[in-house]
Enzyme design. Structure first.
Site, PDB file in Angstrom:
ATOM      1  NE  ARG A  26       7.874 -13.223  -0.343  1.00 38.80           N
ATOM      2  CZ  ARG A  26       7.680 -14.252  -1.145  1.00 38.80           C
ATOM      3  NH1 ARG A  26       7.899 -14.148  -2.443  1.00 38.80           N
ATOM      4  NH2 ARG A  26       7.267 -15.413  -0.660  1.00 38.80           N
ATOM      5  CB  CYS A  67       1.799 -17.778  -9.195  1.00 33.95           C
ATOM      6  SG  CYS A  67       1.340 -16.867  -7.708  1.00 33.95           S
ATOM      7  CG  HIS A  90       3.799 -11.967  -4.466  1.00 36.45           C
ATOM      8  ND1 HIS A  90       4.307 -13.090  -5.097  1.00 36.45           N
ATOM      9  CD2 HIS A  90       4.883 -11.219  -4.142  1.00 36.45           C
ATOM     10  CE1 HIS A  90       5.620 -13.018  -5.134  1.00 36.45           C
ATOM     11  NE2 HIS A  90       5.989 -11.888  -4.554  1.00 36.45           N
ATOM     12  NE  ARG A 130      10.666 -17.576  -6.412  1.00 37.83           N
ATOM     13  CZ  ARG A 130       9.489 -17.186  -6.903  1.00 37.83           C
ATOM     14  NH1 ARG A 130       8.586 -16.644  -6.108  1.00 37.83           N
ATOM     15  NH2 ARG A 130       9.224 -17.322  -8.184  1.00 37.83           N
TER      16      ARG A 130
END
Length: 273
Positions: A140, A263, A169, A95
């Protein structure tokens, strides 16, 4: 309980899912062997955009790039507070290239973009909440990034530890309702973080695991309307009881990649006059 709540017009940045796919697995939701219906994803995404605009919000778009299937998840690209942009340094190598087109978009719009040294994933883990920024860690974004965020924005940062990999997240386990309150799923957090949230938000709207697994906490609120996954029925009922207006929007195709409404939505927060 207020009879009505006042919405505030927002500016959102989104990215068309033209190249959306599940090509790798970096969270428990992702299964590359299960096909994605891109046409359905495009229709669902367009419905979200149309719904935002129908409620008076401004929606800007960044051009999707081939080979970046998760670029549709615009929230992960940055966090914007007071017209200042704190960029992303993604945990997964797959990513990391997404940061480039988003940075180009912000620069073309006249913004300066801060490059973090630590791993962080934008609004995925950095959630502006009135007087402070709620910051997730555990899967993360690193705690070191929380310090960078505080130094850059000069806003107090509240670190919260996530413990359930399905809620990798912060924006899968919590969302901001307005300047004073939030909704969240307590069991997604460590015991100490649950205690912190209970102290900061004694009147928070609490969600069940079923709500959370339906991506009910990956929602967007304008202070009155809550754009929410249709499967989070119990949470929608609790929000309505508090005077909010749930607006169901189906983004189920994106759940195959572990994403939902929030998101797909980057909020651009300008300096208020």
């Amino acid at each position: 309980m207020p009879d009505s709540r006042v919405p505030r017009r927002r500016r959102y940045l989104v990215c068309e899912p033209r190249h959306f796919a599940v090509q790798y697995a970096i969270n428990p939701w992702m299964h590359p062997d299960e096909p994605v219906d891109v046409i359905r994803a495009l229709d669902q995404w367009q419905t979200l955009v149309d719904t935002y605009r129908a409620h008076g919000h401004t929606v800007d778009t960044v051009k999707p790039v081939p080979g970046l299937p998760d670029m549709v998840f615009a929230a992960n690209a940055a966090v914007v507070v007071g017209g200042r942009v704190f960029g992303s340094h993604f945990h997964a190598p797959e990513r990391r290239p997404e940061s480039v087109p988003y940075e180009a978009w912000f620069k073309a719009e006249g913004y300066e973009v801060y490059h973090p040294e630590s791993v962080c994933e934008g609004e995925g883990d950095l959630v502006p909440a009135g007087r402070w920024i709620l910051a997730g860690t555990g899967f993360r974004t690193t705690r070191e990034a929380h310090s960078e965020v505080q130094e850059y924005f000069g806003v107090p940062v509240i670190s919260l530890t996530l413990v359930d990999p399905y809620f990798y997240h912060l924006d899968t386990a919590l969302f901001v309702l307005d300047e004073e309150n939030i909704a969240y799923y307590p069991e997604a957090f460590s015991p100490g973080s649950r205690e912190v949230l209970a102290r900061l938000y004694p009147d928070a709207v609490l969600a069940t695991r079923e709500d959370a697994m339906a991506f009910g906490l990956n929602s967007v609120s304008d202070g009155r309307h809550v754009f929410i996954a249709p499967g989070a029925t119990a949470l929608a009922g609790r929000l309505a009881d508090r005077g909010y207006v749930p607006v169901p929007v189906d983004l189920s195709e994106f759940q195959k990649a572990g994403g939902g409404i929030k998101c797909c939505t980057q909020e651009i927060r300008e300096i208020r006059s």
